[in-house]
Motif scaffolding. Sequence first.
Motif, mmCIF file in Angstrom:
data_model
loop_
_atom_site.group_PDB
_atom_site.id
_atom_site.type_symbol
_atom_site.label_atom_id
_atom_site.label_comp_id
_atom_site.label_asym_id
_atom_site.label_seq_id
_atom_site.Cartn_x
_atom_site.Cartn_y
_atom_site.Cartn_z
ATOM 1 N N GLY A 133 -34.388 12.897 92.815
ATOM 2 C CA GLY A 133 -35.701 13.535 92.799
ATOM 3 C C GLY A 133 -36.358 13.555 91.421
ATOM 4 O O GLY A 133 -36.963 14.559 91.046
ATOM 5 N N ILE A 135 -34.979 13.524 88.554
ATOM 6 C CA ILE A 135 -34.138 14.073 87.483
ATOM 7 C C ILE A 135 -32.961 13.126 87.277
ATOM 8 O O ILE A 135 -32.355 12.668 88.236
ATOM 9 C CB ILE A 135 -33.632 15.483 87.834
ATOM 10 C CG1 ILE A 135 -34.834 16.412 88.023
ATOM 11 C CG2 ILE A 135 -32.688 16.025 86.757
ATOM 12 C CD1 ILE A 135 -34.473 17.803 88.462
ATOM 13 N N VAL A 146 -36.458 14.426 82.965
ATOM 14 C CA VAL A 146 -37.153 14.946 84.141
ATOM 15 C C VAL A 146 -38.484 14.197 84.215
ATOM 16 O O VAL A 146 -39.276 14.267 83.270
ATOM 17 C CB VAL A 146 -37.395 16.467 84.033
ATOM 18 C CG1 VAL A 146 -38.198 16.971 85.241
ATOM 19 C CG2 VAL A 146 -36.075 17.220 83.928
ATOM 20 N N ARG A 201 -33.825 26.440 85.807
ATOM 21 C CA ARG A 201 -35.132 26.377 86.454
ATOM 22 C C ARG A 201 -36.254 26.257 85.428
ATOM 23 O O ARG A 201 -37.212 25.532 85.626
ATOM 24 C CB ARG A 201 -35.381 27.625 87.301
ATOM 25 C CG ARG A 201 -34.690 27.585 88.646
ATOM 26 C CD ARG A 201 -34.873 28.914 89.345
ATOM 27 N NE ARG A 201 -34.447 28.858 90.734
ATOM 28 C CZ ARG A 201 -34.064 29.914 91.431
ATOM 29 N NH1 ARG A 201 -34.032 31.112 90.856
ATOM 30 N NH2 ARG A 201 -33.715 29.788 92.690
ATOM 31 N N ASP A 207 -39.048 25.234 91.174
ATOM 32 C CA ASP A 207 -38.967 24.941 92.608
ATOM 33 C C ASP A 207 -37.839 23.969 92.958
ATOM 34 O O ASP A 207 -37.604 23.681 94.122
ATOM 35 C CB ASP A 207 -40.314 24.390 93.105
ATOM 36 C CG ASP A 207 -40.785 23.196 92.278
ATOM 37 O OD1 ASP A 207 -40.236 22.977 91.176
ATOM 38 O OD2 ASP A 207 -41.699 22.487 92.737
ATOM 39 N N ARG A 208 -37.122 23.461 91.947
ATOM 40 C CA ARG A 208 -36.069 22.491 92.250
ATOM 41 C C ARG A 208 -34.788 23.157 92.751
ATOM 42 O O ARG A 208 -33.960 22.525 93.385
ATOM 43 C CB ARG A 208 -35.739 21.646 91.000
ATOM 44 C CG ARG A 208 -36.915 20.924 90.408
ATOM 45 C CD ARG A 208 -37.716 20.175 91.465
ATOM 46 N NE ARG A 208 -36.918 19.201 92.167
ATOM 47 C CZ ARG A 208 -36.765 17.938 91.783
ATOM 48 N NH1 ARG A 208 -37.369 17.500 90.713
ATOM 49 N NH2 ARG A 208 -36.020 17.109 92.476
ATOM 50 N N PHE A 219 -30.140 22.654 95.546
ATOM 51 C CA PHE A 219 -31.001 21.763 94.771
ATOM 52 C C PHE A 219 -31.829 20.924 95.744
ATOM 53 O O PHE A 219 -31.281 20.316 96.648
ATOM 54 C CB PHE A 219 -30.114 20.860 93.906
ATOM 55 C CG PHE A 219 -30.892 19.841 93.100
ATOM 56 C CD1 PHE A 219 -31.733 20.253 92.076
ATOM 57 C CD2 PHE A 219 -30.771 18.501 93.373
ATOM 58 C CE1 PHE A 219 -32.439 19.317 91.334
ATOM 59 C CE2 PHE A 219 -31.471 17.562 92.634
ATOM 60 C CZ PHE A 219 -32.307 17.972 91.622
#
Length: 220
Positions: A133, A135, A146, A201, A207-208, A219
Amino acid sequence: MPSILIVEDEQRISAFVEKGLASAGYTPTVVADGRSALDYVSTGSFDLILLDVGLPGIDGFEVLARLRAQGETMPIIMLTARTSVDDTVAGLDGGANDYLPKPFKFDELLARVRLRLRESGQVAVAESTLDHGGISLDLKTRRVTVAGKAIDLSAREFALAEQFLRHPEQVLSREQLLSRVWGFDFDPGSNVVDVYVRYLRGKIGADRIETVRGMGYRFV
Ligand code: CA
């Protein structure tokens, strides 16, 4: 195409899952009790198991325990009619890779199946980076990005992030995170996990990491 063993005693559900998996290009096989599941798995011809908890004779947890005790490493997704915390925690602690509470949408099941098969395929390859995602963690250089931008993580934050990236979409309990990142002798009453999740966070995006009430973190 991957072969999937469906262990489910409710014919309505097994037929629905079997049909869906077949049309998605998988090779499904259905058995309706735990004893048959163990016999079929011993043939070594399956890539993943969908395992109902409530089965006649040997229940799903017992099947899971026996398979893991035999050193069976294939991904196992538990199907549970009960959405209780106890079942989920018992399943994950017992070595399940994932769980899916009934009733579920077929798409949801398919997404989990794909994810777990992809993960299990990667296990054989020595990983040096974990990507999920947007990351990316480089396990050798400890570099973290990120969305392509480098960020700094402390050693603990990195270890915590690594747990999340190794188990995307999976609920990790505080106890699991505590034992894997801080070690078993750490005080289980400590709120250190919550504190570090908050730090993380702040660095990778609030929101991850979802809080799953009464269970832990996931996650996404
Ligand atoms: Ca059942």
